[in-house]
Design a protein around this motif. Structure first.
Motif, PDB file in Angstrom:
ATOM      1  N   ARG A  11      31.287  35.427  47.177  1.00 56.91           N
ATOM      2  CA  ARG A  11      31.733  36.845  47.535  1.00 56.91           C
ATOM      3  C   ARG A  11      31.632  37.443  46.395  1.00 56.91           C
ATOM      4  N   VAL A  12      30.993  38.852  46.729  1.00 62.55           N
ATOM      5  CA  VAL A  12      30.517  39.487  45.426  1.00 62.55           C
ATOM      6  C   VAL A  12      32.105  40.505  46.157  1.00 62.55           C
ATOM      7  N   ILE A  13      32.903  40.405  44.811  1.00 59.55           N
ATOM      8  CA  ILE A  13      33.864  41.620  44.385  1.00 59.55           C
ATOM      9  C   ILE A  13      33.846  42.825  43.907  1.00 59.55           C
ATOM     10  N   ALA A  14      33.308  42.850  43.009  1.00 61.25           N
ATOM     11  CA  ALA A  14      33.280  44.711  42.027  1.00 61.25           C
ATOM     12  C   ALA A  14      32.252  43.828  40.945  1.00 61.25           C
ATOM     13  N   HIS A  15      32.138  45.192  40.879  1.00 62.08           N
ATOM     14  CA  HIS A  15      30.727  45.635  39.710  1.00 62.08           C
ATOM     15  C   HIS A  15      31.366  46.022  38.260  1.00 62.08           C
ATOM     16  N   ASP A  16      31.876  45.405  36.996  1.00 63.88           N
ATOM     17  CA  ASP A  16      32.827  46.168  36.340  1.00 63.88           C
ATOM     18  C   ASP A  16      31.788  46.906  34.770  1.00 63.88           C
TER      19      ASP A  16
END
Length: 365
Positions: free
Chosen positions: A242-247
């Motif tokens: 699952r995509v959590i975040a884009h840093d």
């Protein structure tokens, strides 16, 4: 299951004996050229009458050798997309697409036709002749024609084999959209594992006319028993995350059951489920948590099994919670590390080694 296949057929010097079931979503038939993949699909379509066995689709018997029953091709309610598309050169794109409606049950609502045309991006092509289309455009037209026949199942026989890498990347998103939007089971024939891992829910591995392995893609490809049929260079496994975040530094954080995976930016919104293919050659094993490494992907794992091949290599199956991956190391390294089932280790994954083509969306059930 939606489709049940159990057939036997003898050619000169080659026998087919295939038995498997296919459910919703995409079931891939994978194997080298000459393994019998197309023969199986032709039997489902009615283009080949097997010498023995039985084929059922939903609640209908398409073929039963013992009962002497074989439903004619036109009444099987299957859509078939061939490798060479087989469009009519004297017809426009619009007429080719609407030809499929001749085989549909009932009248296709205009909104359904428009939805298929829009989904496949065919609006600007409708008045063109097929000779002016690119390979990817041609296959999209063939897909639309098959869908407008309103089939109970869609058969796709090496639909991307004639396309170069760029054209394949162009059309794969359309196939993902087809898989996710339409409630039509798909039997997808390919010898390209990258296509299978990106599209399929289940995989049937064939070799020399026999079904060697059969099951969910994630389970089959993470099984060392698949190596003789997949090949050492193509060995790997599929993770769903699952995509959590884009840093801010251009990396995307993905959530797994046992930790996080960092990959170069993925074009998917946080909360989206994605599928990532991890090659066995891109996984390292350490007995302790390593320090001073450039890799940021270090995950706790447990050795599930080891598979010694003919050469100097060993395939190690690792469990990351319920996720399974493969690592390909030398037999010498496995011996020096004293790897054995149940041993706790750390798996090191190379983030930059995962190409964009090995990352895809997950079908929503």
């Amino acid at each position: 299951m939606i489709l049940s296949v159990d057939i036997r057929h003898a050619f000169a010097g080659f026998d087919i004996e295939a038995r498997f079931d296919a459910g919703p979503g995409v079931t891939a038939i994978f194997g080298p050229s000459g393994s019998g993949k197309t023969t199986v699909v032709n039997a489902v379509a009615g283009l080949l009458r097997p010498q023995g066995g039985r084929i059922t689709l939903r609640d209908r018997v398409l073929f039963d050798a013992q009962a002497g029953r074989s439903v004619p091709v036109a009444r099987r309610r299957v859509g078939y997309v061939f490798q060479d598309s087989r469009l009519f050169p004297h017809m426009s794109v619009a007429r080719n697409i609407r030809f499929g409606q001749r085989f549909a049950r009932g009248v296709t609502p205009p909104e359904d036709e428009r939805g298929i045309i829009d989904m496949l991006g065919l609006g600007p092509l409708m008045e063109r002749r097929t000779q002016t289309l690119s390979g990817g455009e041609t296959q999209r037209v063939a897909l639309a024609r098959a869908l407008l026949s309103r089939p109970d199942i869609l058969l796709m026989d090496e639909p991307l084999a004639a396309l170069d890498a760029r054209r394949k990347e162009d059309i794969l998103p359309y196939l993902e959209g087809l898989r996710d939007r339409f409630d039509i089971p798909i039997l997808y024939v390919s010898h390209a594992l990258s296509e299978v891992t990106r599209l399929a829910d289940r995989i049937v591995v064939m070799n020399e006319g026999r079904v060697m392995l059969n099951g969910p893609v994630r389970e089959v490809l993470s099984d060392p028993a698949a190596l003789p049929f997949v090949g050492v260079r193509e060995a790997g496994a599929v993770l769903e995350a699952r995509v959590i975040a884009h840093d801010h530094d251009g990396l995307t954080r993905l959530g797994l059951e046992t930790g996080e995976l960092l990959l170069p930016h993925i074009g998917a919104a946080p909360g989206t489920s994605v599928r990532v293919r991890i090659m066995a050659s891109d996984v390292l094993i350490s007995l302790g948590r390593p320090e001073g490494l450039s890799s940021r992907n270090v995950l706790r794992a447990v050795v599930r099994s080891l598979h010694k091949g003919v050469g100097p290599g060993v395939a190690v199956q690792l469990a990351l919670g319920r996720d399974l991956i493969l690592a390909r190391i030398t037999a010498r390294a496995a011996e020096e590390l004293d790897l054995r089932p149940g041993r706790e280790v750390f798996a090191i994954l190379k983030a930059t080694a995962v190409p964009r083509g090995d990352i895809s969306s997950v079908r929503n059930d």
